[in-house]
Design an enzyme around this catalytic site. Structure first.
Site, PDB file in Angstrom:
ATOM      1  CD  GLU A  55      -3.118  -0.736   2.240  1.00 11.84           C
ATOM      2  OE1 GLU A  55      -2.698  -0.260   3.316  1.00 11.84           O
ATOM      3  OE2 GLU A  55      -4.234  -1.233   2.109  1.00 11.84           O
TER       4      GLU A  55
ATOM      5  CG  HIS B 243      -9.638   7.328   2.521  1.00 13.08           C
ATOM      6  ND1 HIS B 243      -9.686   7.326   1.137  1.00 13.08           N
ATOM      7  CD2 HIS B 243      -8.989   6.193   2.872  1.00 13.08           C
ATOM      8  CE1 HIS B 243      -9.091   6.222   0.698  1.00 13.08           C
ATOM      9  NE2 HIS B 243      -8.663   5.519   1.730  1.00 13.08           N
TER      10      HIS B 243
ATOM     11  NE  ARG C 280      -5.092   6.763   3.653  1.00 15.39           N
ATOM     12  CZ  ARG C 280      -5.451   5.678   4.327  1.00 15.39           C
ATOM     13  NH1 ARG C 280      -6.026   5.789   5.493  1.00 15.39           N
ATOM     14  NH2 ARG C 280      -5.236   4.481   3.835  1.00 15.39           N
TER      15      ARG C 280
ATOM     16  CG  HIS D  59     -10.428   6.759   6.618  1.00 14.86           C
ATOM     17  ND1 HIS D  59     -11.422   5.880   6.281  1.00 14.86           N
ATOM     18  CD2 HIS D  59      -9.252   6.048   6.600  1.00 14.86           C
ATOM     19  CE1 HIS D  59     -10.887   4.673   6.068  1.00 14.86           C
ATOM     20  NE2 HIS D  59      -9.593   4.757   6.271  1.00 14.86           N
TER      21      HIS D  59
HETATM   22  C1  SIN Z   1      -7.963   2.043   2.473  1.00 10.94           C
HETATM   23  O1  SIN Z   1      -8.101   0.874   2.164  1.00 10.94           O
HETATM   24  O2  SIN Z   1      -7.796   2.947   1.662  1.00 10.94           O
HETATM   25  C2  SIN Z   1      -7.995   2.393   3.914  1.00 10.94           C
HETATM   26  C3  SIN Z   1      -7.063   1.557   4.677  1.00 10.94           C
HETATM   27  C4  SIN Z   1      -6.719   2.237   5.959  1.00 10.94           C
HETATM   28  O3  SIN Z   1      -7.298   3.274   6.264  1.00 10.94           O
HETATM   29  O4  SIN Z   1      -5.823   1.742   6.659  1.00 10.94           O
END
Ligand code: SIN
Length: 514
Positions: free
Chosen positions: A112, A228, A274, A333
């Site tokens: 990620e 988010h 983010r 988020h």
């Molecule tokens: C996402 O899947 O974009 C969120 C994952 C997270 O907030 O850790």
């Protein structure tokens, strides 16, 4: 049942994991909704970060977490969490979580944004949260030492000489009950519904943070709220999430003219931190150019197989992600701040522990690294269980507990004041959201104070108290760092590179301009 040895408030991942780790010790879990229904953990589309793959190490995981946290994570606590990840994944496997495996039977790990290695364990693409919660709920239901009380909201912590000795509960009709406990573990989740747009369930209203603050607990890092960048903008409340993993798979962000706006803002474009992507999306929306996730080429035809939850949400809104752009907007988020705890999950109040999103352990700093939240929840839930297991029976003074249990419970009907909640959500979004400034935050504090005065119901007062903590901490931090961006102080100030700590009394002083 008026008293309990250990009471866990909240039925999400942290609360249930803690209850299971305490078994066979008797515990009571109180949740505001049927298990699984009101917990943000169940909605997690990412997975759990764990440095268990070849070539990865807890040190590397720590390093990525520190970079995301923008200079204020607690290094030792982060390393401790990264070290314990493998053991907690083993626990989850033992509880029956069906993590994805590769052809050789090893856990499959994906990458990620902002992780230097492939270290995210997942379940069927974007189903991790749901699958983990299903497995844990089944296990909890089959564990006789765990009593679950569903559909009860805790509205107050009862203290005696600075020690928490019980709680006041309410059911859906507003009837109050009291419950004394030797140890109370707060696992109430985050603050999403203090904002107009959030990816969290309606139960995430900051109630746990407010109760702890009203009882005198120290609140840490309240100003750090993560937005988010890619909530799906189809007018739903809560807003469904389009997981960051989509951008990891090559989906891009474009405006209405087809321009990839993130390329001009950061060398990593869509995979920038983010908060930077959230501000990029916010700027396009503010300018009226629109913001869309373009997944037509990547993942393209693999979309439904790789991201079944997101595919289903898109289809339910009449969008076919292999042909249509997905409209997105930033949404609250995750709250990096919360009730301050030490490395064992102890708060500043005797008798009170905190785990999961309601806690602030120092792991996330100013900006949480993706997929560290579920990890933090299980690591600290296990530590709290260990801390409580090391103690014998309740350590409270019997006399105040008896007097609490004898006292009359004040009854009053639930008083719904939806206009206050709506005004609060708008105020937080406008003045304490993706961008903030001093004048707006002062205005927000004035509005929140007036709404708190007008609120008749304790639940709404609690929402106001948490909003006050967030806005006061945001006003006090005169710099920009991670999720906290002040347009009047747009740079990080090395002299402020530390965590914040605030009591409710101090927050009220900030709000009154003293
Ligand atoms: C996402 O899947 O974009 C969120 C994952 C997270 O907030 O850790």
């Amino acid at each position: 049942m008026p008293s309990s040895d250990i009471l866990i408030v909240g039925g999400g991942l942290a609360g249930l994991f803690c209850a299971l780790k305490l078994a066979p010790r008797r515990v009571t879990v109180v949740a505001p909704a049927p298990l699984g229904a009101g917990a943000s953990s169940a909605w997690a589309q990412g997975g759990i970060a764990a440095a268990i793959g070849e070539g990865d190490t807890p040190q590397k995981h720590m390093q990525d977490t520190l970079v995301a946290g923008a200079g204020i994570c607690d290094r030792d606590v982060v390393l401790g969490m990264a070290n314990e990840a493998g053991a907690r994944i083993d626990d989850l496997l033992a509880y029956g979580v069906p993590f994805d495996k590769d052809d050789e039977g090893h856990l499959a790990q994906s990458r990620e944004a902002a992780h230097g290695e492939r270290r995210i364990v997942r379940v069927r693409g974007d189903m991790a949260g749901h699958a983990i919660m299903q497995a844990l709920i089944a296990r909890v239901r089959a564990t006789p030492s765990i009593e679950v009380i569903e559909d009860r909201t805790v509205e107050d912590l009862i203290t005696h000489h600075g020690r928490v000795i019980g709680v006041m509960l309410r059911d859906a009709e507003g009837r109050r009950e009291k419950l004394a406990a030797g140890a109370i573990v707060l696992a109430t989740g985050g603050i999403g519904h203090l904002y107009r747009v959030t990816t969290n369930p309606a139960e995430s209203r900051g109630l746990g943070l407010a109760m702890a603050a009203r009882a005198g607990a120290i609140i840490a890092d309240a100003e750090f709220v993560q937005f988010h960048p890619t909530a799906i903008d189809i007018g739903r409340d809560p807003a469904p999430l389009a997981t960051e993993a989509l951008r990891g798979e090559g989906a891009t962000l474009v405006n209405r003219d087809g321009v990839r706006f993130m390329q001009a803002l950061h060398p990593d474009a869509e995979l920038a931190p983010r908060d930077i992507v959230a501000r990029g999306v916010f700027a396009e929306l503010q300018a009226g150019r629109g913001a869309y996730l373009d997944a037509r080429k990547h993942p393209g035809g693999r979309f439904t197989e790789a991201f079944p939850s997101v595919a289903q949400i898109c289809l339910s809104a009449g969008l076919d992600p292999t042909h249509d752009l997905i409209p997105v907007c930033p949404a609250e988020h995750y709250h990096m701040g919360g009730v301050w705890t030490d490395a064992r999950g102890r708060t500043s109040l005797g008798g009170l522990w905190a785990i999961g999103e309601v806690a602030s352990t120092g792991v996330h700093g100013a900006n949480r690294l993706a997929s560290n939240s579920l990890l933090e929840a299980v690591v600290f839930a296990a530590r709290v269980a260990e801390d409580l297991s090391a103690r014998d029976e309740p350590q409270f003074d019997i006399a105040p507990v008896e007097s609490f249990l004898r006292s009359r419970v004040p009854q009053s009907p639930l008083i719904a004041q939806p206009h206050i909640e709506e005004r609060l959500r708008d105020t937080m979004t406008t003045h304490c959201g993706v961008l903030r400034d001093g004048a707006g935050l002062r205005r927000a504090l004035g509005v929140i104070g007036a709404l708190e005065q007008e609120a008749r119901d304790q639940l709404i007062k609690n929402m106001c108290a948490t909003a006050l903590m967030v806005a006061a901490a945001a006003l006090a931090r005169e710099e920009s760092r991670g999720g906290h961006f002040r347009t009047d102080f747009p740079h990080a100030d090395p002299n402020q590179a530390r965590r914040s700590r605030l009591t409710l009394r101090e927050a009220r002083r900030i709000a009154s301009g003293l």
